[in-house]
Design an enzyme around this catalytic site. Structure first.
Site, PDB file in Angstrom:
ATOM      1  N   GLY A 271     -19.952  39.068  28.375  1.00  0.00           N
ATOM      2  CA  GLY A 271     -19.168  40.707  28.213  1.00  0.00           C
ATOM      3  C   GLY A 271     -19.649  41.279  29.710  1.00  0.00           C
ATOM      4  O   GLY A 271     -20.313  40.663  30.560  1.00  0.00           O
ATOM      5  N   ASP A 312     -12.506  50.825  32.820  1.00  0.00           N
ATOM      6  CA  ASP A 312     -13.676  49.996  32.367  1.00  0.00           C
ATOM      7  C   ASP A 312     -14.571  50.678  31.981  1.00  0.00           C
ATOM      8  O   ASP A 312     -15.660  50.359  31.277  1.00  0.00           O
ATOM      9  CB  ASP A 312     -14.052  48.631  33.188  1.00  0.00           C
ATOM     10  CG  ASP A 312     -13.195  47.700  32.840  1.00  0.00           C
ATOM     11  OD1 ASP A 312     -11.769  47.704  32.493  1.00  0.00           O
ATOM     12  OD2 ASP A 312     -13.384  46.379  33.362  1.00  0.00           O
ATOM     13  N   HIS A 443      18.932  30.137  23.467  1.00  0.00           N
ATOM     14  CA  HIS A 443      18.511  28.682  22.845  1.00  0.00           C
ATOM     15  C   HIS A 443      18.807  27.623  23.978  1.00  0.00           C
ATOM     16  O   HIS A 443      19.687  27.864  24.613  1.00  0.00           O
ATOM     17  CB  HIS A 443      19.143  28.362  21.780  1.00  0.00           C
ATOM     18  CG  HIS A 443      18.949  27.003  21.135  1.00  0.00           C
ATOM     19  ND1 HIS A 443      17.824  26.698  20.523  1.00  0.00           N
ATOM     20  CD2 HIS A 443      19.596  25.803  21.257  1.00  0.00           C
ATOM     21  CE1 HIS A 443      17.752  25.460  20.036  1.00  0.00           C
ATOM     22  NE2 HIS A 443      19.016  24.699  20.989  1.00  0.00           N
TER      23      HIS A 443
HETATM   24  P1  NAI Z   1     -16.108  38.852  25.929  1.00  0.00           P
HETATM   25  O1  NAI Z   1     -16.858  39.963  25.156  1.00  0.00           O
HETATM   26  O2  NAI Z   1     -14.793  38.362  25.788  1.00  0.00           O
HETATM   27  O3  NAI Z   1     -17.056  37.407  25.147  1.00  0.00           O
HETATM   28  C1  NAI Z   1     -18.324  37.340  25.176  1.00  0.00           C
HETATM   29  C2  NAI Z   1     -18.570  36.414  24.289  1.00  0.00           C
HETATM   30  O4  NAI Z   1     -20.193  35.827  24.406  1.00  0.00           O
HETATM   31  C3  NAI Z   1     -18.622  36.847  22.967  1.00  0.00           C
HETATM   32  O5  NAI Z   1     -17.938  35.626  22.053  1.00  0.00           O
HETATM   33  C4  NAI Z   1     -20.135  36.879  22.568  1.00  0.00           C
HETATM   34  O6  NAI Z   1     -20.206  36.461  21.000  1.00  0.00           O
HETATM   35  C5  NAI Z   1     -20.862  35.785  23.040  1.00  0.00           C
HETATM   36  N1  NAI Z   1     -22.176  36.039  23.369  1.00  0.00           N
HETATM   37  C6  NAI Z   1     -22.901  37.093  23.662  1.00  0.00           C
HETATM   38  N2  NAI Z   1     -24.341  36.793  23.930  1.00  0.00           N
HETATM   39  C7  NAI Z   1     -24.487  35.609  23.746  1.00  0.00           C
HETATM   40  C8  NAI Z   1     -25.820  34.611  23.584  1.00  0.00           C
HETATM   41  N3  NAI Z   1     -26.807  35.263  23.896  1.00  0.00           N
HETATM   42  N4  NAI Z   1     -25.324  33.445  23.486  1.00  0.00           N
HETATM   43  C9  NAI Z   1     -24.294  32.929  23.267  1.00  0.00           C
HETATM   44  N5  NAI Z   1     -23.016  33.547  23.098  1.00  0.00           N
HETATM   45  C10 NAI Z   1     -23.349  34.931  23.378  1.00  0.00           C
HETATM   46  O7  NAI Z   1     -16.658  38.814  27.208  1.00  0.00           O
HETATM   47  P2  NAI Z   1     -16.487  38.147  28.595  1.00  0.00           P
HETATM   48  O8  NAI Z   1     -15.591  36.872  28.467  1.00  0.00           O
HETATM   49  O9  NAI Z   1     -17.514  37.879  29.617  1.00  0.00           O
HETATM   50  O10 NAI Z   1     -15.284  39.081  29.310  1.00  0.00           O
HETATM   51  C11 NAI Z   1     -15.594  40.273  29.780  1.00  0.00           C
HETATM   52  C12 NAI Z   1     -14.602  41.220  29.802  1.00  0.00           C
HETATM   53  O11 NAI Z   1     -13.623  40.991  30.963  1.00  0.00           O
HETATM   54  C13 NAI Z   1     -13.740  41.521  28.515  1.00  0.00           C
HETATM   55  O12 NAI Z   1     -13.501  42.769  28.008  1.00  0.00           O
HETATM   56  C14 NAI Z   1     -12.302  40.636  28.877  1.00  0.00           C
HETATM   57  O13 NAI Z   1     -11.386  41.475  28.117  1.00  0.00           O
HETATM   58  C15 NAI Z   1     -12.089  41.043  30.444  1.00  0.00           C
HETATM   59  N6  NAI Z   1     -11.356  39.947  30.873  1.00  0.00           N
HETATM   60  C16 NAI Z   1     -10.325  39.748  30.827  1.00  0.00           C
HETATM   61  C17 NAI Z   1      -9.320  38.812  31.132  1.00  0.00           C
HETATM   62  C18 NAI Z   1      -8.108  38.794  30.779  1.00  0.00           C
HETATM   63  O14 NAI Z   1      -7.515  39.628  30.225  1.00  0.00           O
HETATM   64  N7  NAI Z   1      -7.323  37.483  30.875  1.00  0.00           N
HETATM   65  C19 NAI Z   1     -10.071  37.843  31.823  1.00  0.00           C
HETATM   66  C20 NAI Z   1     -11.424  38.017  32.145  1.00  0.00           C
HETATM   67  C21 NAI Z   1     -12.110  39.136  31.748  1.00  0.00           C
END
Ligand code: NAI
Length: 464
Positions: A271, A312, A443
């Site tokens: 996150g 953000d 299509h």
């Molecule tokens: P995320 O919030 O999407 O996922 C983090 C995951 O880590 C969750 O599934 C959580 O349960 C897990 N987690 C937390 N603590 C943990 C632990 N100690 N051990 C194991 N698992 C654990 O966060 P992420 O992927 O870092 O992304 C951050 C932000 O950036 C998000 O809000 C996302 O929307 C944004 N982002 C968007 C993109 C896109 O629109 N394509 C691309 C990259 C980021």
């Protein structure tokens, strides 16, 4: 002291878009950015470089599947430095593009880190000292940064955030990704395609929390087929550095047991957190919530008059396109117009193969709220275009009220991030599943799966 109608702190997608829109509306605008490049996380160390690497790595991975098309490929080689060079050039060119847009619209770019010593004043600390700007309005668009875990030291060499994982000089042997969210899956797939063994460790018993559960399961199955390994229900509790690499301690969630896992690189993708330090918010009296996000009202006003915040660093989805919408609406409201963002219809896309796109409510949310709903689903396996291109994994799922009003839509499949746009428009404009289903779709096209999912919600799918 130079005076502006609006000083924007932060040149990411929220800040630079707000600055341009405000200038278009006749305001005198400065944008303060300390990174040395405009574009924020998204352009410099986020969305754009990751998409460049996703595209390059997809091409590399595709070469091993050419035999099915009757094409022989002798042996593909990887020049990682060239791949990274292409990514860096894309980032550099786009950054220059924003600098050009600033010039064209008369936005002053002020290089340095901004803070707000008092309402109406922005201090910029740059390489050649401090500058004070007078600001009738100040907009904080300082974005977010990767979150870490207690006791885990992200050094960007062995223990990486997304920033380090976008710039590795060698393909790791075993990359362990902590967190099966957007960043973990996208960057995990990049390195898996380039030859690394990739294990994704996730605290929850599912991937992509917040996405529709059924669609997330389809995504997990498809990603596993393409090489990612998942260890769900495990919490990272520590990382030990040894001569032969990293040793991770994992706790089995809900079970009284622990495990270890060895890796040469670890990507921590658990996150992101808002960036507000150094702005002087406490002294100014700008209220933040318990998680550090700046509190704003519907007009993006903070608790201090003349100080606004978007993107953000405020509550809501941490997405570049949401920040852009915030920025436009905020600038329009400052100009006395009716800016508005429809937060219920902000789509989210994970750019893996297959892509995972989501919009509005998930089935879990509707169930929990006790909302009456109908569902329609159509598998890409039954779509002729998907069959022709060999992209048959996944499905389109729509969720609607009994009268057909779309409440949510979720896609796992090739080009899902583009296909969702039709449903975003439909949901935003109150177009029903019946109306989408009665719209002529070309299509053969993947979009027919959207039409068929809407037909399925009405019990009338033709090809299922
Ligand atoms: P995320 O919030 O999407 O996922 C983090 C995951 O880590 C969750 O599934 C959580 O349960 C897990 N987690 C937390 N603590 C943990 C632990 N100690 N051990 C194991 N698992 C654990 O966060 P992420 O992927 O870092 O992304 C951050 C932000 O950036 C998000 O809000 C996302 O929307 C944004 N982002 C968007 C993109 C896109 O629109 N394509 C691309 C990259 C980021």
């Amino acid at each position: 002291m130079k005076s502006y109608d609006l000083v924007v702190i932060g040149g990411g997608p929220g800040g630079y878009v707000a600055a341009i829109r405000a200038a278009q509306l006749g305001m005198s605008v400065a944008c303060v950015e300390g990174r040395g490049a405009i574009g924020g996380t998204c352009l410099n160390v986020g969305c754009i470089p990751s998409k460049a690497l996703l595209t390059s790595s997809a091409k590399f991975a595709e070469l091993s599947q050419m035999a099915a098309h009757g094409i022989g490929v002798e042996s593909a080689t990887l020049d990682l430095a060239a791949m990274m060079g292409r990514k860096d050039k894309i980032v550099g060119d786009l950054t220059k593009g924003i600098a050009y847009l600033f010039k064209k619209n008369g936005v002053d770019l002020i290089e340095g880190w901004g803070s707000i010593p008092e309402p109406g004043v922005v201090k910029v600390s740059g390489s050649d000292g401090n500058t004070l700007l007078s600001a009738a309005n100040t907009l904080i668009a300082t974005g977010s940064e990767p979150a870490s875990l207690p006791g885990i030291d992200i050094d960007e060499t062995d223990i990486l955030s997304s920033t380090g994982a976008l710039a590795l000089a060698q393909v790791p042997q075993h990359l362990v990704v902590i967190g099966a969210g957007v960043i973990g899956l996208e960057l995990g797939q990049v390195w898996s395609r380039l030859g690394a063994k990739v294990t994704v460790v996730e605290y929850l018993d599912r991937i992509l929390p917040g996405n529709d559960g059924e669609i997330a399961k389809l995504a997990q199955r498809a990603l596993t087929k393409r090489g990612l390994k998942f260890q769900l229900g495990r919490k990272l509790t520590g990382i030990e550095r040894g001569a032969d690499g990293l040793k991770l301690s994992l706790e089995r969630v809900g079970k009284d047991s622990t495990e270890t896992l060895e890796a040469d690189k670890v990507l921590v993708a658990i996150g992101r957190r808002p960036v507000t330090r150094g702005l002087g918010l406490d002294a100014l009296g700008v209220a933040t919530n318990s998680r550090g996000f700046i509190e704003v009202n519907d007009a993006f006003m903070t608790s201090v008059q003349g100080v606004y915040a978007i993107g953000d660093c405020t509550p809501g989805p941490m997405l570049a396109h949401k920040a852009e919408e915030d920025g436009v609406a905020c600038a329009e409201m400052l100009a006395g117009k009716a800016g508005h963002v429809e937060y219920n219809t902000v789509p989210g896309v994970v750019y893996t193969d297959p892509e995972v796109a989501s919009l509005g409510a998930t089935e879990e949310v509707l169930k929990e709220a006790g909302t009456d709903y109908i569902t329609g689903k159509f598998n890409f396996m039954a779509n002729s275009r998907a069959r022709s291109s060999g992209e048959t994994d996944g499905a389109v799922k729509v969720l609607a009220a009994p009268d057909g009003t779309i409440l949510g839509a979720h896609i796992c499949g090739a080009h899902g991030g583009d296909l969702i746009a039709e449903l975003v428009l439909a949901m935003t404009k109150g177009v029903s599943v019946e109306e989408v289903a009665r719209t002529c779709h070309a299509h053969p096209a993947l979009g027919e799966a959207v039409k068929e999912a809407c037909l399925d919600a009405l019990g009338r799918a033709i090809h299922a």
